[in-house]
Enzyme design. Structure first.
Site: not given
Ligand SMILES: Cc1cc2nc3c(=O)[nH]c(=O)nc-3n(C[C@H](O)[C@H](O)[C@H](O)COP(=O)(O)OP(=O)(O)OC[C@H]3O[C@@H](n4cnc5c(N)ncnc54)[C@H](O)[C@@H]3O)c2cc1C
Length: 294
Positions: A149, A152, A244
């Protein structure tokens, strides 16, 4: 279910910036109602307490009629694709060792023949994660593609937010965090309005809005919710999930990685079966794997 209910009341407590009567009723599957579109600019932000992952694409294996494999055992298309690629190397389609797909792939991992796992790609829509999480996620380059997404182009006055796991459950910390988030979003709205005025001489309104939003987003917190499509091959997924989901990883991305690991274990069990999920000393889940970086 209790968690979902708690999350809904949380969102309704968030008195900002319009009364709840104007706000679209959240779905019972909080925190996942469609939030940014097509609702009007003024509304409550949602507070995400966990990520949402949706598989967008998975391999569809089409076996060539002239090179059939003697398949044994249960398998998914992604697993069959990797086995087919592995067997091609030695033209062992007859399966002389009578291995099930899952035994075969176990041996692939043991031998460190990870390149055959690169044929199987999975695309996942990731929502309910923060900009700080995606900043870390996109550091994983090899075998990955991302589409995120744009702050800007997209109006962040309707952005949602992700509460850091370490804050969840402590009333004082939650209140302080919410106050900061609310203040930051108000500043963003004000800045956009003022920048639109400042650049009113720019004839192209779309361009003017982009100029305003790209500057105003500087005041938004790392906790701003974002959405990203991530496509990775299984070898890349394994490397990312190993790093992670470990105890050293940041808490939000660790929680995300555990959700991703469970998803991948459903999609392609044999290719992720050597990951072990456990509760670490910090009382949170972590994962370790049997075959490091194959
Ligand atoms: C706990 C933790 C803390 C971190 N802290 C920081 C930090 O403080 N600051 C920071 O900047 N980053 C930090 N990172 C990010 C880290 O440095 C890596 O950028 C990230 O983990 C991606 O790893 P990678 O480069 O191995 O992944 P990928 O880019 O997906 O690469 C996968 C593997 O492919 C190979 N490869 C990829 N590209 C190349 C190349 N150009 N040349 C040779 N081999 C290549 C390597 O074997 C690599 O391990 C942290 C990561 C973790 C897990």
């Amino acid at each position: 279910m209790a968690r979902a209910a708690a999350a809904i009341s949380y969102q309704l407590q968030f008195q900002f910036p319009v009364p709840s009567s104007q706000f679209p009723v959240p779905s019972s599957r909080f925190p996942f109602p469609v939030s940014r579109f097509p609702f009007p600019v003024s509304r409550f932000p949602l507070i995400y307490l966990e990520p949402r992952l949706t598989v967008l694409s998975r391999p569809a294996f089409a076996e060539p009629a002239h090179l059939p494999v003697n398949w044994l055992g249960d398998s998914t298309d992604g697993e069959r694709l990797a086995e087919f690629a592995g067997r091609l190397c030695y033209m062992s389609q007859r399966n002389p060792a009578n291995r099930t797909t899952r035994d075969y792939l176990e041996n692939i991992k043991k031998q460190g023949h990870g390149s055959v796992l690169e044929h199987a790609n999975y695309s996942v829509l990731i929502e309910g994660v923060s900009r700080s999480l995606t900043h870390e996620l996109v550091r994983h380059r090899a075998g990955w593609a991302y589409s995120q997404l744009s702050q800007r182009y997209v109006d962040e006055s309707v952005a949602d937010f992700v509460m850091p796991p370490a804050i969840i459950g402590d009333d004082t910390l939650e209140t302080a965090w919410k106050a900061q988030v609310e203040s930051a979003q108000k500043s963003y709205v004000t800045l956009v309005e003022e920048l639109m005025q400042r650049y009113s001489w720019v004839a192209d309104k779309v361009h003017r809005r982009k100029m305003a939003r790209e500057a105003a987003r500087a005041v938004l917190p790392n906790a701003t919710e974002t959405k990203i499509v991530a496509t990775g091959n299984v070898r890349a997924w394994r490397t990312m999930l190993e790093l992670r989901s470990s105890e050293g990883a940041e808490m939000e991305i660790r929680r995300f990685a555990l959700t991703g690991l469970r998803l991948m274990q459903q999609e392609a069990p044999a290719m992720f079966s050597d990951f072990e999920i456990y509760v670490a000393e910090d009382r949170k889940e972590a994962a370790r794997l049997g075959y490091h970086k194959i």
